[in-house]
Scaffold this active site. Structure first.
Site, mmCIF file in Angstrom:
data_model
loop_
_atom_site.group_PDB
_atom_site.id
_atom_site.type_symbol
_atom_site.label_atom_id
_atom_site.label_comp_id
_atom_site.label_asym_id
_atom_site.label_seq_id
_atom_site.Cartn_x
_atom_site.Cartn_y
_atom_site.Cartn_z
ATOM 1 N N TYR A 13 0.838 -1.211 0.079
ATOM 2 C CA TYR A 13 0.002 0.263 -0.194
ATOM 3 C C TYR A 13 0.771 1.146 0.021
ATOM 4 O O TYR A 13 0.488 2.222 -0.785
ATOM 5 C CB TYR A 13 -1.101 -0.069 1.035
ATOM 6 C CG TYR A 13 -2.038 -0.759 0.815
ATOM 7 C CD1 TYR A 13 -3.480 -0.384 0.006
ATOM 8 C CD2 TYR A 13 -2.125 -2.546 1.232
ATOM 9 C CE1 TYR A 13 -4.371 -1.510 -0.087
ATOM 10 C CE2 TYR A 13 -3.063 -3.178 1.091
ATOM 11 C CZ TYR A 13 -4.145 -2.781 0.322
ATOM 12 O OH TYR A 13 -5.110 -3.726 -0.077
ATOM 13 N N GLU A 21 -8.466 -7.779 4.657
ATOM 14 C CA GLU A 21 -7.211 -8.940 4.073
ATOM 15 C C GLU A 21 -6.714 -9.517 5.310
ATOM 16 O O GLU A 21 -6.292 -10.845 5.022
ATOM 17 C CB GLU A 21 -6.314 -8.173 3.297
ATOM 18 C CG GLU A 21 -7.204 -7.605 1.791
ATOM 19 C CD GLU A 21 -6.327 -6.543 1.327
ATOM 20 O OE1 GLU A 21 -5.160 -6.081 1.646
ATOM 21 O OE2 GLU A 21 -6.973 -5.881 0.260
#
Length: 397
Positions: free
Chosen positions: A98, A140
């Site tokens: 990310y 996740e």
């Protein structure tokens, strides 16, 4: 959720960002892959990059998330985030990805919008990004914990079945001889193969066997090029090169198009083409569970010869005490089937029906519209998109 100051800034700049989001995502991927070519080689779908589908899907998800935040600043679009998180988890996306995406996405925004990206604008959109990223990371993490693994496991092909001229079913067992975990009907796995150029490309395929089986089963349609994109790399590789005895690597099962609590609920399972795969698994599960409520099975295909898994499709439906099957073929329709595209005009839909759709986007949009016209609540219509979710992108546009 989104702070009041940032919500005001995002609301004011959303039209400009939305108008430029296609160019922003184009530059983002160019920057990302220049800095990290291994991501294009071994994580991102090179076919979707070539066709532009992934860029369109990313643009749509960003626009949809930002729009939701400014319209509902105290709520998260959990359904959208969950769908994305399942895809990410099946690919092995990790928290450390990310910051990399953030770096290149925001550099692309500055490149495209220039002086319009003031410190206040940058801070507001930074808040949007990390709200979305941290929410995805949390979901996740939970999915990885539930699955018990973030690694793809080697599986040996034990049987290969030529379903149609362009669909092959693979049945596999763990190459290490270990146990097979169960899955929920409707879920998919990521399949990783090494291509001749050394790239380890990943594709997602719905599990098309019974959830309690001791083998994994998925069915692959060969994807031809269409001018906008090349032939499907992985589908053609699996068709041409993978035989019994070969080993491929599979993720744990993921996906949110699952039956859930269906006790006493009328169901409608509508598919077209290779979208039949999760529906076969759902019918197998319903038959095994002794589902008593009505089940309406609808499927459309080019022809009976192109209807993959038709024997299983009809056989599982026949095991249900209250099931009706409606088959539509564009050509060569047989007695008892219909000619043309799927049309629910003459298909009875019971009150309280929960519907599951899988197939090309035009098919799903048409069926969804017809179901709503027949009184099915929008919240009771669930769908699966193979590949990038362009339905979301189009809704955001």
């Amino acid at each position: 959720m989104l702070s009041e100051q940032s919500a005001s800034t995002v609301r004011a700049t959303l039209p400009a960002v939305g108008a430029a989001i296609g160019e922003i995502t184009e530059r983002f991927y160019t920057r990302l892959f220049a800095a990290h070519p291994e991501l294009l080689r071994d994580l991102f779908n090179r076919g979707n990059q070539a066709s532009g589908a992934q860029k369109q899907a990313l643009a749509g998800s960003i626009a949809a998330f930002a729009t939701h935040l400014v319209q509902h600043p105290d709520q998260r679009p959990d359904a959208m985030l969950g769908r994305i998180a399942h895809k990410h988890a099946s690919l092995g996306v990790a928290p450390e990805h990310y910051p990399i995406v953030h770096e290149h996405l925001f550099a692309a925004i500055v490149e495209v919008l220039g002086a319009a990206v003031t410190p206040g604008v940058a801070a507001a959109w930074d808040e949007v990004y990390w709200l979305m990223a941290n929410a995805l990371i949390a979901v996740e993490k939970r999915l990885y914990e539930e699955s018990g693994s973030t690694e793809r496991r080697p599986w040996e092909v034990v049987e290969r079945v030529e379903e149609t001229s362009d669909v092959v079913t693979f049945r596999l067992r763990p190459a290490d001889g270990g146990p097979v975990r169960g899955f929920r009907a409707g879920q998919y796995v990521s399949v990783q193969v090494e291509l001749p150029d050394g790239a380890c490309q990943i594709r997602q395929y719905s599990l098309s066997g019974a959830p309690d089986d001791t083998v994994r089963q998925f069915s692959v349609k060969r994807v031809p090029g269409d001018g906008a994109a090349p032939d499907g790399e992985v589908s053609n590789h699996l068709h041409a090169r993978v035989r019994a005895g070969d080993v491929v690597h599979l993720s744990e099962p993921y996906g949110d198009l699952t039956l859930g609590d269906t006790e006493d609920r009328p169901l409608l399972l509508a598919s077209a083409g290779i979208g039949v795969t999760p529906m076969v698994a759902m019918l197998a599960a319903l038959a095994a569970d002794g589902h008593q409520a009505p089940v309406t099975v609808v499927h459309g295909d080019r022809s009976p010869a192109g209807h993959a898994l038709r024997t299983d499709h009809e056989a599982y439906a026949a095991k249900l005490p209250d099931a009706s099957v409606h088959l539509f073929y564009e050509r060569d329709a047989e007695p008892g089937t219909r000619t043309g595209l799927v049309d629910l005009a003459d298909v009875a839909v019971a009150p309280g029906t929960r519907a599951y759709l899988c197939g090309p986007l035009p098919f799903m949009r048409a069926v969804r519209t017809q179901l709503i016209d027949k009184g099915v609540a929008p919240a009771d219509i669930h769908y699966e998109v193979f590949g990038p979710d362009l339905w979301l992108a189009q809704q955001a546009g």
